[in-house]
Design a protein around this motif. Structure first.
Motif, PDB file in Angstrom:
ATOM      1  N   LEU A 287      -4.546  -4.571  14.147  1.00 17.01           N
ATOM      2  CA  LEU A 287      -4.785  -3.379  13.337  1.00 17.01           C
ATOM      3  C   LEU A 287      -4.443  -3.636  11.872  1.00 17.01           C
ATOM      4  N   GLY A 288      -3.451  -4.481  11.648  1.00 16.14           N
ATOM      5  CA  GLY A 288      -3.091  -4.818  10.274  1.00 16.14           C
ATOM      6  C   GLY A 288      -2.523  -3.631   9.524  1.00 16.14           C
ATOM      7  N   SER A 289      -2.461  -3.764   8.216  1.00 17.36           N
ATOM      8  CA  SER A 289      -1.909  -2.701   7.379  1.00 17.36           C
ATOM      9  C   SER A 289      -2.531  -2.773   5.998  1.00 17.36           C
ATOM     10  N   ALA A 290      -2.424  -1.666   5.288  1.00 18.55           N
ATOM     11  CA  ALA A 290      -2.937  -1.580   3.919  1.00 18.55           C
ATOM     12  C   ALA A 290      -1.911  -0.834   3.078  1.00 18.55           C
ATOM     13  N   PRO A 291      -1.678  -1.289   1.837  1.00 16.81           N
ATOM     14  CA  PRO A 291      -0.621  -0.709   1.015  1.00 16.81           C
ATOM     15  C   PRO A 291      -1.114   0.407   0.099  1.00 16.81           C
ATOM     16  N   ILE A 292      -0.158   1.202  -0.345  1.00 14.04           N
ATOM     17  CA  ILE A 292      -0.360   2.188  -1.406  1.00 14.04           C
ATOM     18  C   ILE A 292       0.777   2.031  -2.399  1.00 14.04           C
ATOM     19  N   VAL A 293       0.440   2.037  -3.671  1.00 19.57           N
ATOM     20  CA  VAL A 293       1.423   1.924  -4.750  1.00 19.57           C
ATOM     21  C   VAL A 293       1.335   3.178  -5.610  1.00 19.57           C
ATOM     22  N   ASN A 294       2.489   3.693  -6.028  1.00 22.01           N
ATOM     23  CA  ASN A 294       2.531   4.841  -6.937  1.00 22.01           C
ATOM     24  C   ASN A 294       3.318   4.472  -8.181  1.00 22.01           C
ATOM     25  N   GLY A 342      -3.699  -3.640  -2.783  1.00 27.11           N
ATOM     26  CA  GLY A 342      -3.266  -5.016  -2.595  1.00 27.11           C
ATOM     27  C   GLY A 342      -3.051  -5.773  -3.890  1.00 27.11           C
ATOM     28  N   ARG A 343      -3.907  -5.528  -4.881  1.00 28.53           N
ATOM     29  CA  ARG A 343      -3.789  -6.277  -6.147  1.00 28.53           C
ATOM     30  C   ARG A 343      -2.535  -5.899  -6.925  1.00 28.53           C
ATOM     31  N   TRP A 344      -1.968  -4.703  -6.633  1.00 31.46           N
ATOM     32  CA  TRP A 344      -0.797  -4.238  -7.372  1.00 31.46           C
ATOM     33  C   TRP A 344       0.500  -4.359  -6.579  1.00 31.46           C
ATOM     34  N   LEU A 345       0.413  -4.708  -5.308  1.00 26.91           N
ATOM     35  CA  LEU A 345       1.565  -4.575  -4.428  1.00 26.91           C
ATOM     36  C   LEU A 345       2.763  -5.389  -4.899  1.00 26.91           C
ATOM     37  N   ASP A 346       2.542  -6.607  -5.350  1.00 28.10           N
ATOM     38  CA  ASP A 346       3.648  -7.470  -5.766  1.00 28.10           C
ATOM     39  C   ASP A 346       3.699  -7.673  -7.280  1.00 28.10           C
ATOM     40  N   THR A 347       2.942  -6.870  -8.012  1.00 27.60           N
ATOM     41  CA  THR A 347       2.973  -6.966  -9.470  1.00 27.60           C
ATOM     42  C   THR A 347       4.280  -6.410  -9.990  1.00 27.60           C
ATOM     43  N   PRO A 348       5.015  -7.135 -10.818  1.00 22.61           N
ATOM     44  CA  PRO A 348       6.280  -6.626 -11.337  1.00 22.61           C
ATOM     45  C   PRO A 348       6.095  -5.320 -12.104  1.00 22.61           C
ATOM     46  N   ALA A 349       7.127  -4.503 -12.089  1.00 22.32           N
ATOM     47  CA  ALA A 349       7.058  -3.206 -12.771  1.00 22.32           C
ATOM     48  C   ALA A 349       6.738  -3.373 -14.251  1.00 22.32           C
ATOM     49  N   ARG A 350       7.226  -4.442 -14.858  1.00 23.94           N
ATOM     50  CA  ARG A 350       6.945  -4.665 -16.277  1.00 23.94           C
ATOM     51  C   ARG A 350       5.449  -4.812 -16.528  1.00 23.94           C
TER      52      ARG A 350
END
Length: 443
Positions: A287-294, A342-350
């Motif tokens: 089933l996998g997973s998909a992220p959400i970033v706020n 996905g493109r933002w999931l591990d992007t640093p807050a800066r």
């Protein structure tokens, strides 16, 4: 003797099942591994700001979720539109709207689409035959789940403009993936249920209060008032058969139960249940997973009077004004909600700051000249399962091969996408199965 039911997982599905079972006379113990309830829908404090982990919205067609809130006494915590209207900032910054009239479905959307400036007149016309064809599809048709929504749209004359300004605008928010990656069956369910089959179904609701005040604390109180036991920091390690019932093993204790509702995420559920339950762990993992970033920004002064707005042609997808929800008396608190993130999931807050603050300034010109006092990011790595083609075959039925052991969660075979509504519906279904199998059909 009163039947003892253990509910594993304190998200919306588990809370719903526990409330139902407590009302039906069961002795309920709810166990949550984390320090808080709410699953993927919870609140927290950030420097005195009441923040949600993500911006959640509902539609009028979320009948079971809205019914749960009414039952918990928190139904007035939702601000629900009288009539669907979705403000949209087009690529050039022009504000336009998708809206409905008071007419019958599907004609209720025709006038709003005719005025929708995010698309050219030719592209607005291009949408109509595809929408008509979509309305004829049955989301329960297994063949639809083998095909992507994007592939179907391309075969029905849609182009990059209609994808960006309409189809993906909705499918990314509803399915946490864009049309090319989405199951056609789930996309049909979303568009038919929300937009095409009933005129008022897509009226948008947003919380007036933090999620903890909307459904977490009210559910906790509801259960306490019915003598249910709710425990956090109580990870379950195993569920095993124990005579005619079940043994639930925690780190330092063992509980016995007549029935168990496993309302944990799919991979955890597979690891907890005994082999006799018939769960296929590999299938659930697929089933996998998909992220959400706020992205959360608090400005010193208000920069927009829009309660929420979607965008086209911007890395910003949706902007929500959370000032009142957070209890702020000054400034303005905006949340950018990024699905399929996905493109933002591990992007640093800066780096997120360097991307999204200028973009907010472009979209909302007042923001370009207004200092901000807070900037922070929340990330849900496993916000939903991956709602891709083939999903229907992977989602398990709530019943297992062991009577009294049932599954709950938006990832089970609800027929709905992974939403708050799907979670609540699964909780009701799980409680109904326990009632039939263990409680003797008591209402």
């Amino acid at each position: 003797m009163t039947a003892h039911v253990v509910v594993i997982g304190g998200g919306l599905a588990g809370l719903t099942a526990a409330c139902d079972l407590a009302d039906r006379g069961a002795r309920v113990t709810l166990l949550e591994a984390r320090a808080r309830l709410g699953g993927a829908t919870f609140s927290f404090d950030r420097d005195g700001i009441a923040a949600d982990n993500g911006q959640h919205v509902l539609l009028r067609c979320y009948t079971d979720y809205r019914g749960l809130l009414s039952r918990l006494g928190s139904g007035d915590g939702i601000e629900l539109q009288d009539r669907f209207t979705m403000p949209v900032l087009a690529r050039d910054g022009t504000l336009t709207r998708l809206s409905r009239t008071g007419g019958p479905a599907p004609l209720h959307l025709a006038a709003g689409l005719a005025r929708y400036a995010a698309l050219s007149p030719a592209d607005r016309l291009r949408i109509l035959p595809a929408a008509a064809a979509l309305r004829l599809l049955d989301p329960a048709d297994p063949a639809l789940d083998d095909r992507s929504f994007g592939d179907w749209l391309a075969a029905h004359g849609q182009n990059s403009a209609t994808l960006a300004a309409l189809w993906n605008l909705i499918s990314v928010a509803a399915l946490n993936c864009d049309a090319d990656e989405a199951s056609l069956a789930l996309a049909v369910m979303v568009f038919r249920t929300a937009l095409l089959d009933r005129a008022d179904a897509a009226d948008i609701g947003v919380p007036r209060v933090p999620l903890d005040d909307l459904h977490v604390r009210p559910a906790e109180k509801y259960l306490a008032d019915r003598d249910a036991v709710v425990r956090t920091r109580a990870p379950v390690r195993e569920v095993a058969r124990d005579g005619s019932g079940f043994a639930v093993r925690l780190d330092d204790e063992r509980l016995t139960a007549d029935a168990v509702v496993v309302a944990a995420p799919p991979d955890a559920a597979a690891g907890l249940c005994p082999a006799e339950a018939g769960l296929r762990a590999e299938r659930l993992r697929r089933l996998g997973s998909a992220p959400i970033v706020n992205v959360h920004v608090v400005y010193e002064r208000p920069v927009t009077d829009l309660p929420f707005v979607a965008t086209v042609g911007s890395p910003v997808q949706w902007i929500f004004d959370r000032t009142r929800v957070a209890g702020l008396s000054g400034g303005q608190y905006l949340t950018i909600s990024l699905s399929a993130a996905g493109r933002w999931l591990d992007t640093p807050a800066r780096e997120l700051r360097e991307t999204f603050l200028p973009e907010l300034g472009r979209l909302l010109p007042a923001a370009a000249h207004t200092p901000h006092t807070h900037f922070f990011v929340t990330r849900e790595r496993r916000a939903t399962f991956r709602q891709a083609p083939g999903t229907a075959r992977l989602r398990p039925e709530p019943s297992t091969a062991l009577p009294g052991l049932v599954l709950a969660g938006a990832w089970t075979a609800t027929g709905w996408p992974d939403t708050m509504e799907g979670a609540v519906r699964s909780g009701h279904t799980a409680a109904g199965l326990v009632t039939d199998q263990v409680l003797g059909g008591a209402a």
